[in-house]
Design an enzyme around this catalytic site. Sequence first.
Site, PDB file in Angstrom:
ATOM      1  N   HIS A 153     -30.510  19.420  59.131  1.00 48.27           N
ATOM      2  CA  HIS A 153     -30.483  19.970  60.493  1.00 48.27           C
ATOM      3  C   HIS A 153     -31.176  21.338  60.583  1.00 48.27           C
ATOM      4  O   HIS A 153     -31.403  21.828  61.683  1.00 48.27           O
ATOM      5  CB  HIS A 153     -29.038  20.135  60.981  1.00 48.27           C
ATOM      6  CG  HIS A 153     -28.306  18.836  61.143  1.00 48.27           C
ATOM      7  ND1 HIS A 153     -28.771  17.816  61.933  1.00 48.27           N
ATOM      8  CD2 HIS A 153     -27.144  18.385  60.586  1.00 48.27           C
ATOM      9  CE1 HIS A 153     -27.930  16.789  61.874  1.00 48.27           C
ATOM     10  NE2 HIS A 153     -26.943  17.105  61.059  1.00 48.27           N
ATOM     11  N   ASP A 187     -28.539   9.706  56.735  1.00 48.53           N
ATOM     12  CA  ASP A 187     -27.341  10.380  57.248  1.00 48.53           C
ATOM     13  C   ASP A 187     -27.074   9.866  58.669  1.00 48.53           C
ATOM     14  O   ASP A 187     -28.012   9.506  59.387  1.00 48.53           O
ATOM     15  CB  ASP A 187     -27.591  11.892  57.268  1.00 48.53           C
ATOM     16  CG  ASP A 187     -26.353  12.703  57.604  1.00 48.53           C
ATOM     17  OD1 ASP A 187     -25.729  13.228  56.672  1.00 48.53           O
ATOM     18  OD2 ASP A 187     -26.020  12.816  58.807  1.00 48.53           O
ATOM     19  N   HIS A 189     -26.290  11.411  61.244  1.00 50.48           N
ATOM     20  CA  HIS A 189     -26.810  12.315  62.271  1.00 50.48           C
ATOM     21  C   HIS A 189     -28.331  12.419  62.153  1.00 50.48           C
ATOM     22  O   HIS A 189     -28.862  12.457  61.038  1.00 50.48           O
ATOM     23  CB  HIS A 189     -26.180  13.703  62.116  1.00 50.48           C
ATOM     24  CG  HIS A 189     -24.685  13.683  62.172  1.00 50.48           C
ATOM     25  ND1 HIS A 189     -23.900  13.753  61.044  1.00 50.48           N
ATOM     26  CD2 HIS A 189     -23.844  13.570  63.229  1.00 50.48           C
ATOM     27  CE1 HIS A 189     -22.621  13.692  61.398  1.00 50.48           C
ATOM     28  NE2 HIS A 189     -22.557  13.575  62.722  1.00 50.48           N
ATOM     29  N   ASP A 276     -22.035   9.704  55.797  1.00 48.11           N
ATOM     30  CA  ASP A 276     -21.180   9.780  56.985  1.00 48.11           C
ATOM     31  C   ASP A 276     -21.392   8.629  57.969  1.00 48.11           C
ATOM     32  O   ASP A 276     -20.774   8.609  59.036  1.00 48.11           O
ATOM     33  CB  ASP A 276     -21.317  11.147  57.692  1.00 48.11           C
ATOM     34  CG  ASP A 276     -22.736  11.632  57.792  1.00 48.11           C
ATOM     35  OD1 ASP A 276     -23.664  10.868  57.480  1.00 48.11           O
ATOM     36  OD2 ASP A 276     -22.929  12.805  58.198  1.00 48.11           O
TER      37      ASP A 276
HETATM   38 ZN   LIG Z   1     -24.404  13.941  58.996  1.00 49.33          ZN
END
Ligand SMILES: [Zn+2]
Length: 339
Positions: A153, A187, A189, A276
């Site tokens: 991120h 991931d 996200h 995740d």
């Molecule tokens: Zn994540």
Amino acid sequence: MIIVYPSHHLRHRPPSEIFNGVAEPHAEVPERIEHIRDAVCAISGVRIVLPKHFPLSWIEQVHNPNYVSYLAEAGRLAGNQYMYPSVFPYANHGGVVNAIAKRGEFTFDMYTPVSSTTYQVACGSAMAALTAASVVRRGERVSYALCRPPGHHAEVSRMGGYCYFNNAAVAANYLSTRGKVTVLDIDVHHGNGTQHIFYERSDVQVINIHADPKDKFPFFSGGANETGAGLGSMFNTNYPLSLGTADVAYDRTLVAALKRIREFAPEYLVVSVGYDAHVNDPIGGLRLSTPYYRRMASRIAALNLPTVLVQEGGYNTAKLGLVARTFAEGFLYRQNKLK
Ligand SMILES: [Zn+2]
């Protein structure tokens, strides 16, 4: 498989993340990496090493040097406290000097605080990714950097989503000096930072499979219509998935993603490995089973590329060890069959 373990990560323990004005326990805890390390080191034939030191310029090639300096300086000012931003930029007003303004300028959320140890542990995490990339560049077929804090991120000039330096991007940029690289981000996200860092480059393909950002963090990127720009046009691919997506539908998407990688024909693969998307993850939203992580790894290993695995998220500390071991064993089993 060489495992790179950045032991300094133990000094990074933000007590809380601010959500809706409330300080909640921070999900990105040291136990995550400790459990993963213990589990993957039990696999026969793996070897654990500490990160080597690389010039800071490898970090500054993907991050704005002003941001890197800010993180070093902010840590010195923070002392033993974790500092959070309060005000975010509402206009492009360069050259702010006020400490409160700078915190907002270089941060995009309230989940990613800075303390006196943050710069050191973020550097250690990036050095772990570089070390893993260097052993693959020297001829190892696969390495696994147990990066913490995670990285995908982190934007060119902003921390966020528990991330400070974009470890996968640092590794991919390092490998790109020797040939084309694909970053595959699994991931749950969207890897906004990695996407934006390489968005206008044709030598690094970026592929993301993630929960649809209309429902999940980081919200402002990750749509299927984001395909790259300029020279990088068509070298960025997003596969946003509906909440609740499970093994079968995910697997169809993974097969499509791997087809794109084969068409690009990279020299190296960097995988942003988050666990995740697992059904038991407390913040994920997808429903992948533990056995599916073996199949996923097997499919990725079948690309038969020199591969750097870079740890991203995964927040169920009770499950992380088993899921990581399942993934790593699946990868190694398929890779050994390809020899
Ligand atoms: Zn994540």
